[in-house]
Design an enzyme around this catalytic site. Structure first.
Site, PDB file in Angstrom:
ATOM      1  N   ARG A  22      21.612  15.058  28.775  1.00  0.00           N
ATOM      2  CA  ARG A  22      21.467  15.937  27.888  1.00  0.00           C
ATOM      3  C   ARG A  22      21.784  15.466  26.325  1.00  0.00           C
ATOM      4  O   ARG A  22      22.883  15.147  26.031  1.00  0.00           O
ATOM      5  CB  ARG A  22      22.595  17.211  28.254  1.00  0.00           C
ATOM      6  CG  ARG A  22      22.788  18.169  26.845  1.00  0.00           C
ATOM      7  CD  ARG A  22      23.570  19.225  27.532  1.00  0.00           C
ATOM      8  NE  ARG A  22      24.761  18.960  27.720  1.00  0.00           N
ATOM      9  CZ  ARG A  22      25.960  18.712  27.137  1.00  0.00           C
ATOM     10  NH1 ARG A  22      25.958  18.826  25.930  1.00  0.00           N
ATOM     11  NH2 ARG A  22      27.268  18.493  27.609  1.00  0.00           N
ATOM     12  N   HIS A  30      26.025  21.172  24.512  1.00  0.00           N
ATOM     13  CA  HIS A  30      25.826  21.926  25.562  1.00  0.00           C
ATOM     14  C   HIS A  30      25.211  23.348  25.085  1.00  0.00           C
ATOM     15  O   HIS A  30      24.300  23.745  25.871  1.00  0.00           O
ATOM     16  CB  HIS A  30      27.223  22.512  26.205  1.00  0.00           C
ATOM     17  CG  HIS A  30      27.199  23.519  27.319  1.00  0.00           C
ATOM     18  ND1 HIS A  30      26.641  23.308  28.533  1.00  0.00           N
ATOM     19  CD2 HIS A  30      27.722  24.762  27.360  1.00  0.00           C
ATOM     20  CE1 HIS A  30      26.916  24.434  29.188  1.00  0.00           C
ATOM     21  NE2 HIS A  30      27.393  25.168  28.387  1.00  0.00           N
ATOM     22  N   TYR A  67      33.661  15.130  22.833  1.00  0.00           N
ATOM     23  CA  TYR A  67      34.084  14.671  24.228  1.00  0.00           C
ATOM     24  C   TYR A  67      33.080  13.412  24.485  1.00  0.00           C
ATOM     25  O   TYR A  67      33.164  12.966  25.501  1.00  0.00           O
ATOM     26  CB  TYR A  67      34.092  15.820  25.391  1.00  0.00           C
ATOM     27  CG  TYR A  67      32.760  16.457  25.322  1.00  0.00           C
ATOM     28  CD1 TYR A  67      31.533  16.087  25.932  1.00  0.00           C
ATOM     29  CD2 TYR A  67      32.587  17.786  24.517  1.00  0.00           C
ATOM     30  CE1 TYR A  67      30.392  16.942  25.826  1.00  0.00           C
ATOM     31  CE2 TYR A  67      31.342  18.630  24.632  1.00  0.00           C
ATOM     32  CZ  TYR A  67      30.288  18.128  25.133  1.00  0.00           C
ATOM     33  OH  TYR A  67      29.336  18.878  25.178  1.00  0.00           O
TER      34      TYR A  67
END
Length: 368
Positions: free
Chosen positions: A265, A269, A278
């Site tokens: 990805r 998100h 992260y």
């Protein structure tokens, strides 16, 4: 003791090979070179067209979301090979069970782009007729669509219908109990389901290493007796070929197949997420070098054969239509909330509708 109930297994039949390959199956490598038997050029051009359109659709929606035109949007940039390779492997009579991130797959299945976006605008939970294109509503709760797919596929099998359900899920969904139940039921009753796990490395911010200790997510099929495959999810040729074979396997009555597609990805998100908290920029750069669209372009450009340019113009026309459509104000009807709850509305539902409309009318009077 005898029983008239159908036995879910023929114990005399030889078991299917269950183990995935040690390395992901790949037909076109990141440099665009053939490393296996790729589909014919006509099939690859169909895949390429859908990927060009899907990429432009995704980037356009991401931009509109940042402008406040949509409430939320989970981008699938970088995962186009998984969604498009799988969607185009389905037959007309098959069903697609997508997640919230699979808008490009829904688009590829033929759903109008503005209808795809209705739920992200907050107008309806599902903006299209699932039966028209055989696409279930996009699923937001993790893994619930796995059960829906198995239920539909099992019902189709009992009716002797030639229907396969393809369910898309992420790596995080494999940690949910619903996925366990779906895999187990599908295996026992040989439901014609293809489970495609798009392993993009993260369940929001949780990396795969903190989700599973299995050698691969494909290995999870072994415990259920399901043949499983590990593939390069950025190789659209590998995705399309593997899913096509899995659909044939399921349609022939051999039961479900589990496929893990390794992908990434690229965007956060959702627009509400800060992915820099992260993961590192170097990690994103690594995967950008393995872009699925660029890989297919390199392959199609071999021997000096340029990919068609008309697909880009088609993608721009779609993006313009999406912009115009999202600029138009919608006028949702509050009464519509009650229109599809029951086939025959109950007295309580009628009362709830009347109460809501009365409250809205009183509010409008107070503002006047």
């Amino acid at each position: 003791m005898t029983s008239t109930q159908e036995s879910p297994h023929d114990i005399t039949a030889p078991p299917h090979p269950l183990l995935p390959t040690p390395a992901p199956v790949q037909l076109i490598d990141p440099a665009g070179a053939a490393v296996g038997p790729a589909p014919d050029r006509e099939t690859l051009l169909r895949l390429y067209r859908a990927m060009v359109i899907g990429r432009r659709f995704d980037t356009q929606i991401t931009a509109l979301t940042r402008q406040g035109r949509l409430a939320v949007y989970p981008s699938s940039r970088g995962q186009e090979a998984c969604q498009i390779g799988a969607a185009l492997a389905l037959r007309a009579q098959d069903w697609l069970f997508p997640t919230y991130r699979d808008s490009v797959a829904v688009l590829t299945r033929g759903v109008d782009p503005l209808q795809v976006l209705v739920s992200f605008r907050g107008d309806w939970h599902c903006g299209y007729d699932p039966y028209e294109h055989r696409v279930a509503p996009q699923c937001t709760p993790l893994a619930t669509n796995t059960l829906h797919a198995v239920g539909l596929a099992h019902a189709a099998r009992l009716r002797r219908e030639d229907t396969v359900a393809l369910v898309l899920l992420g790596d995080g969904a494999t940690s949910e109990g619903d996925t366990h139940e779906a895999l187990n039921f599908a295996a026992v009753w040989k439901a014609p389901v293809v489970f495609l796990v798009q392993n993009n490395g993260y369940a929001i911010s949780v990396p795969l290493a903190k989700q599973s200790a299995a050698p691969s997510l494909a290995h999870k099929g072994i415990g259920y007796g399901i043949p499983s495959h590990l593939i390069d999810g950025n190789d659209v040729a590998a995705v399309h070929t593997t899913v096509s074979e899995a659909v044939q396997h399921a349609a022939a009555g051999h039961g479900p197949v589990l496929i893990e597609a390794l992908t990434y990805r690229v965007e956060a998100h959702t627009n509400a997420d800060d992915a820099t908290r992260y993961r590192q920029d170097e990690e994103v750069a690594f995967w950008l070098e393995r872009d699925p669209l660029r890989r297919l372009e390199l392959f199609l450009n071999r021997d000096g054969q340029e990919p068609p340019t008309e697909f880009a113009a088609e993608a721009e026309a779609l993006a313009a239509a999406v912009r115009a459509g999202t600029n138009a104000d919608t006028a949702p009807d509050p009464a519509g909330l009650f229109g599809h709850v029951y086939a025959e509305p109950t007295a309580a539902l009628h009362q709830q509708q009347a109460d809501l409309l009365d409250e809205i009318a009183r509010d409008e009077e107070a503002r006047a």
